[in-house]
Design an enzyme around this catalytic site. Sequence first.
Site, PDB file in Angstrom:
ATOM      1  N   ARG A 172      -1.942  -2.830 -18.797  1.00  0.00           N
ATOM      2  CA  ARG A 172      -3.243  -2.160 -18.781  1.00  0.00           C
ATOM      3  C   ARG A 172      -3.218  -1.052 -17.731  1.00  0.00           C
ATOM      4  O   ARG A 172      -3.021  -1.324 -16.543  1.00  0.00           O
ATOM      5  CB  ARG A 172      -4.274  -3.225 -18.391  1.00  0.00           C
ATOM      6  CG  ARG A 172      -5.697  -2.959 -18.736  1.00  0.00           C
ATOM      7  CD  ARG A 172      -6.410  -4.276 -18.919  1.00  0.00           C
ATOM      8  NE  ARG A 172      -6.042  -4.824 -20.202  1.00  0.00           N
ATOM      9  CZ  ARG A 172      -6.551  -4.427 -21.375  1.00  0.00           C
ATOM     10  NH1 ARG A 172      -7.483  -3.497 -21.415  1.00  0.00           N
ATOM     11  NH2 ARG A 172      -6.151  -4.969 -22.504  1.00  0.00           N
ATOM     12  N   TYR A 229       0.847  -1.204   0.000  1.00  0.00           N
ATOM     13  CA  TYR A 229       0.000   0.000   0.000  1.00  0.00           C
ATOM     14  C   TYR A 229       0.869   1.234   0.000  1.00  0.00           C
ATOM     15  O   TYR A 229       1.894   1.280   0.679  1.00  0.00           O
ATOM     16  CB  TYR A 229      -0.910   0.026   1.234  1.00  0.00           C
ATOM     17  CG  TYR A 229      -2.349  -0.306   0.879  1.00  0.00           C
ATOM     18  CD1 TYR A 229      -3.014   0.439  -0.083  1.00  0.00           C
ATOM     19  CD2 TYR A 229      -3.028  -1.346   1.497  1.00  0.00           C
ATOM     20  CE1 TYR A 229      -4.313   0.141  -0.437  1.00  0.00           C
ATOM     21  CE2 TYR A 229      -4.329  -1.646   1.156  1.00  0.00           C
ATOM     22  CZ  TYR A 229      -4.974  -0.894   0.186  1.00  0.00           C
ATOM     23  OH  TYR A 229      -6.257  -1.183  -0.161  1.00  0.00           O
ATOM     24  N   LYS A 243      -1.988   0.300 -25.242  1.00  0.00           N
ATOM     25  CA  LYS A 243      -2.335   0.197 -26.667  1.00  0.00           C
ATOM     26  C   LYS A 243      -1.039   0.299 -27.490  1.00  0.00           C
ATOM     27  O   LYS A 243      -0.188  -0.570 -27.357  1.00  0.00           O
ATOM     28  CB  LYS A 243      -3.378   1.253 -27.018  1.00  0.00           C
ATOM     29  CG  LYS A 243      -4.681   1.052 -26.215  1.00  0.00           C
ATOM     30  CD  LYS A 243      -5.765   1.997 -26.629  1.00  0.00           C
ATOM     31  CE  LYS A 243      -7.073   1.715 -25.926  1.00  0.00           C
ATOM     32  NZ  LYS A 243      -7.316   2.580 -24.755  1.00  0.00           N
ATOM     33  N   GLU A 282      -0.603   4.926  -0.558  1.00  0.00           N
ATOM     34  CA  GLU A 282      -1.344   6.156  -0.883  1.00  0.00           C
ATOM     35  C   GLU A 282      -0.437   7.368  -0.748  1.00  0.00           C
ATOM     36  O   GLU A 282       0.329   7.475   0.218  1.00  0.00           O
ATOM     37  CB  GLU A 282      -2.544   6.337   0.055  1.00  0.00           C
ATOM     38  CG  GLU A 282      -3.777   5.617  -0.434  1.00  0.00           C
ATOM     39  CD  GLU A 282      -4.019   4.328   0.300  1.00  0.00           C
ATOM     40  OE1 GLU A 282      -3.011   3.678   0.669  1.00  0.00           O
ATOM     41  OE2 GLU A 282      -5.192   3.979   0.508  1.00  0.00           O
ATOM     42  N   THR A 310      -3.996   5.824 -22.100  1.00  0.00           N
ATOM     43  CA  THR A 310      -3.813   4.498 -21.528  1.00  0.00           C
ATOM     44  C   THR A 310      -2.376   4.096 -21.832  1.00  0.00           C
ATOM     45  O   THR A 310      -1.686   4.757 -22.610  1.00  0.00           O
ATOM     46  CB  THR A 310      -4.773   3.455 -22.150  1.00  0.00           C
ATOM     47  OG1 THR A 310      -4.649   3.520 -23.568  1.00  0.00           O
ATOM     48  CG2 THR A 310      -6.202   3.710 -21.736  1.00  0.00           C
ATOM     49  N   ASP A 359      -6.817  13.324 -25.313  1.00  0.00           N
ATOM     50  CA  ASP A 359      -6.813  11.916 -24.897  1.00  0.00           C
ATOM     51  C   ASP A 359      -6.102  11.153 -26.010  1.00  0.00           C
ATOM     52  O   ASP A 359      -6.659  10.949 -27.084  1.00  0.00           O
ATOM     53  CB  ASP A 359      -8.258  11.454 -24.733  1.00  0.00           C
ATOM     54  CG  ASP A 359      -8.358   9.975 -24.378  1.00  0.00           C
ATOM     55  OD1 ASP A 359      -7.353   9.246 -24.544  1.00  0.00           O
ATOM     56  OD2 ASP A 359      -9.444   9.541 -23.957  1.00  0.00           O
TER      57      ASP A 359
HETATM   58  N1  DSN Z   1     -12.000   0.084 -25.291  1.00  0.00           N
HETATM   59  C1  DSN Z   1     -10.980   0.922 -25.849  1.00  0.00           C
HETATM   60  C2  DSN Z   1     -10.802   0.680 -27.304  1.00  0.00           C
HETATM   61  O1  DSN Z   1     -10.909  -0.454 -27.717  1.00  0.00           O
HETATM   62  O2  DSN Z   1     -10.535   1.606 -28.052  1.00  0.00           O
HETATM   63  C3  DSN Z   1     -11.188   2.354 -25.592  1.00  0.00           C
HETATM   64  O3  DSN Z   1     -11.507   2.541 -24.273  1.00  0.00           O
END
Ligand code: DSN
Length: 417
Positions: free
Chosen positions: A235, A55, A229, A57, A226, A200
């Site tokens: 993730r 933990y 990707k 925080e 994110t 974003d």
């Molecule tokens: N679910 C993601 C995507 O596939 O683009 C976006 O949040």
Amino acid sequence: MTNYLEKLNTQDPKVASAIQAELKRQRVGIELIPSENFVSLAVLEALGSVLTNKYSEGYPGNRYYGGTQNVDAVEQLAIDRVKKLFGAEHANVQPLSGAPANIAVYSALLEPGDTVLGMDLSHGGHLTHGHPITWMAKIFKFIRYKTTPDGLIDYDQVRELAQENKPRLILAGYSAYSRDLDYQRFKEIADEVGAYTMADIAHIAGLIAAGEMNNPVPIFDVVTSTTHKTLRGPRGGLILCKKELAKKINKAVFPGFQGGPHEHNIAAKAVAFGEALQPEFKEYAKQIKKNAKVLCETLAKGGLKIMFGGTENHLILADVTPLGLTGRQAQELLDSVNITLNKNMIPDDPRKPMDPSGIRLGTPALTTRGMKENEMKQIGQTMIELLKQPTSEPVKNSARATVKKLTKQFPLYPELD
Ligand code: DSN
């Protein structure tokens, strides 16, 4: 690594066998979902580390718990690396994923009732950019801009909507749009109406980090992403911002919205950011784009209607109805031969989200496997043949044979045997 899942297999064979089955599925499939990728074994090791026990925080050097010296080191590494990667003044690497990152930014910069101008979902935007189905849409007023018939963002429309609605925040970014953005133009519009700028970059972060797409970080107030990707990390999410917003953003993430950070995940982010700083990653990003172009051209030649006039990034949005199929039918048909992509709305789609007109696909995962333009051509042609003859067993068998050949030729995680 020959003992992959050895302990798990002994203790909990049900979970182990589901993971093994997923490894197999990933190995034998042509993965075209543009938001998916295959992380390195180093990222996997960090994810599976003892840091999950801790933990912490707070932020490095300023925590609510003792014993945080090691997670401090890891989190600071992640922060330093991602700042370098994007040229950012400040980074918060604690967001659990893209949606929490976006929500944290809204809560940092806005008051309930404030107006946000973002991209329409069916034109490539994202649910968290104000789709009426989301909780955020109950708290803030979202106005949406669209693309023009030739597939570009209509910056004049963005300006008109901004002048008319006086948003507190203008949001650029997408999850199904295949072109680059003019961040300077967004910034000028935002300055005219006194709005914050937020990008974003979840889908294209890896391409931006590699210098293959425009970088909003030096221009915009806040950028979210994110990490799993094109950036090819675990993730998770992150927020980058100008120094003067650092306190607000940090407070909004913790204690405003989240509790204890997932330090094992942050360690894996640090590893992925380290990988993205290497020269090989630039080559990887270049190849993603080359692959997407060839795949796009092959699909267009075969009769699919490509949205937004082509692709400048890793993804393709295509209308499959000219071939007499719906998006859902196309997805299911391709799934039956282990080619995975997702059904998707096209701009102002007359059909419903669960059975839309389009499919969305991309090249980050296959490029990680080492595939290049030749393979993209083969895959595109295989897809077209199948989509044109959906009931032909010989065509299905031939597609399965191509998938088998390619996935054998470009093995995935051979070390995990
Ligand atoms: N679910 C993601 C995507 O596939 O683009 C976006 O949040």
